[in-house]
Scaffold this motif. Structure first.
Motif, mmCIF file in Angstrom:
data_model
loop_
_atom_site.group_PDB
_atom_site.id
_atom_site.type_symbol
_atom_site.label_atom_id
_atom_site.label_comp_id
_atom_site.label_asym_id
_atom_site.label_seq_id
_atom_site.Cartn_x
_atom_site.Cartn_y
_atom_site.Cartn_z
ATOM 1 N N ILE A 59 0.851 -1.184 0.000
ATOM 2 C CA ILE A 59 0.000 0.000 0.000
ATOM 3 C C ILE A 59 0.889 1.237 0.000
ATOM 4 O O ILE A 59 1.781 1.360 0.844
ATOM 5 C CB ILE A 59 -0.925 0.022 1.240
ATOM 6 N N LEU A 60 0.630 2.153 -0.944
ATOM 7 C CA LEU A 60 1.442 3.355 -1.070
ATOM 8 C C LEU A 60 0.566 4.598 -1.046
ATOM 9 O O LEU A 60 -0.363 4.723 -1.844
ATOM 10 C CB LEU A 60 2.242 3.342 -2.382
ATOM 11 N N LEU A 74 4.652 3.862 2.845
ATOM 12 C CA LEU A 74 4.604 2.577 2.156
ATOM 13 C C LEU A 74 4.495 1.443 3.174
ATOM 14 O O LEU A 74 5.371 1.287 4.025
ATOM 15 C CB LEU A 74 5.880 2.415 1.324
ATOM 16 N N THR A 75 3.403 0.679 3.095
ATOM 17 C CA THR A 75 3.235 -0.492 3.962
ATOM 18 C C THR A 75 3.483 -1.741 3.132
ATOM 19 O O THR A 75 2.871 -1.928 2.072
ATOM 20 C CB THR A 75 1.818 -0.529 4.579
ATOM 21 N N ASP A 76 4.395 -2.585 3.627
ATOM 22 C CA ASP A 76 4.743 -3.814 2.921
ATOM 23 C C ASP A 76 3.543 -4.752 2.830
ATOM 24 O O ASP A 76 2.631 -4.706 3.664
ATOM 25 C CB ASP A 76 5.882 -4.538 3.636
ATOM 26 N N ALA A 77 3.569 -5.615 1.844
ATOM 27 C CA ALA A 77 2.467 -6.546 1.597
ATOM 28 C C ALA A 77 2.155 -7.410 2.820
ATOM 29 O O ALA A 77 0.987 -7.680 3.104
ATOM 30 C CB ALA A 77 2.782 -7.425 0.389
ATOM 31 N N ASP A 78 3.194 -7.821 3.546
ATOM 32 C CA ASP A 78 2.951 -8.685 4.709
ATOM 33 C C ASP A 78 2.610 -7.895 5.976
ATOM 34 O O ASP A 78 2.433 -8.479 7.040
ATOM 35 C CB ASP A 78 4.146 -9.609 4.952
ATOM 36 N N ARG A 79 2.511 -6.566 5.842
ATOM 37 C CA ARG A 79 2.138 -5.661 6.938
ATOM 38 C C ARG A 79 3.138 -5.677 8.095
ATOM 39 O O ARG A 79 2.811 -5.305 9.209
ATOM 40 C CB ARG A 79 0.723 -5.937 7.464
#
Length: 90
Positions: A59-60, A74-79
Motif C-alpha cells: 500500500i502506497l 509505504l506499507t509492505d504486503a505482509d504488513r
C-alpha cells in the motif's frame, strides 16, 4: 477506522528532515494512510490501494508536507513494516 496493521514504523533520514522542516509529526501522515486517505495519488492508484488492503498487497500513499516536500508512506504486503520516505529514496 484503522483499515490494516502498520507493523513496525520506520522513516528515512530524508523523510525525518522533511517532516522537521515542515514542523509536522509522522503520526499525521500515518493516521491518514491507515484510515484510507491515500493522499496525492492517481485514481488508479487509489483503486489499487483498495484492492491491496483487501488482498494483502503493498500500500502506497503520497502526501505533500506544509513546506512543500513530497513524502511517501509505504506499507509492505505482509504488513510487517511501514516506511516513511522521500520518493527519490525508493
Amino acid at each position: 477506522m484503522i483499515r490494516f496493521p502498520l507493523g513496525r514504523v520506520v522513516a528515512t533520514p530524508g523523510a525525518l528532515r522533511a517532516l522537521e522542516k515542515a514542523e509536522q509529526l509522522p503520526a499525521e501522515f500515518l493516521d491518514r494512510h491507515v484510515n484510507g486517505d491515500w493522499g496525492d495519488v492517481s485514481e488508479a492508484d487509489k483503486q489499487e490501494n483498495e484492492v491491496a488492503v483487501e488482498q494483502g498487497f503493498r500500500i502506497l500513499s503520497a502526501y505533500t508536507t506544509s513546506a512543500g516536500d513530497r513524502i511517501w508512506v509505504l506499507t509492505d504486503a505482509d504488513r510487517s513494516v511501514t516506511t516513511i520516505l522521500l520518493p527519490h529514496e525508493y
